[in-house]
Design a protein around this motif. Structure first.
Motif: not given
Length: 163
Positions: A59-61, A118-123
């Motif tokens: 998700x964060x990569x 949400x993490x993908x969209x914001x961070x």
């Protein structure tokens, strides 16, 4: 402390969201080492921990770091479905003593899926939140619990894989 030092060295002191997966990996190795030191290791906790860390990593990569594998348009929805299918499937044996283990497994997986969107969209810089990804996450969580209930729990496989 050792994990933080190794993570800093691993990322060459450059702790950005794109290098966060390296730090997460080092922390996971440190956690795994601590679990292995215990006399009794529970497979079900290891399974859900590894699976959840894989979801966080994916998700964060950045998209460029992930392998390119697209069979058809919107194939990523199938990937989202499978990730949260696995997460809810692996959550049920962890929550086996609770009265509402199925509902709780679905709820936790859906809430985690919403959090990751949400993490993908914001961070993240090159990832975005998508409501259809969230829908695929939710459907995967629902079908994961249904599959566990009808395929695993009623069979002797539960004692083989999760005890």
């Amino acid at each position: 402390i050792a994990a933080a030092v190794v993570a800093k060295r691993f990322t060459k002191g450059n702790m950005k969201i794109n290098s966060g997966h390296k730090a997460l990996f080092v922390l996971f190795l440190n956690w795994g080492y601590c679990v292995l030191l215990q006399k009794k290791m529970y497979k079900k906790y290891l399974y859900i921990s590894v699976w959840t860390l894989l979801i966080i990593y994916a998700s964060v990569t950045s998209n460029e770091s992930l392998p390119k594998f697209q069979v058809f348009e919107h194939f990523d929805k199938v990937v989202h479905f499978c990730m949260y299918f696995g997460q809810s499937f692996l959550l049920v044996p962890v929550l086996y003593k609770l009265k509402f283990k199925y509902l709780l497994s679905i709820s936790i997986a859906i809430a985690f899926g919403m959090l990751m969107e949400l993490v993908q969209g914001v961070f993240t810089e090159n990832r975005s939140a998508d409501e259809f990804d969230a829908l695929a996450n939710s459907l995967g969580a629902l079908f994961g619990v249904i599959s566990y209930r009808y395929l695993i729990q009623s069979k002797k496989w539960e004692s083989i894989f999760f005890k």
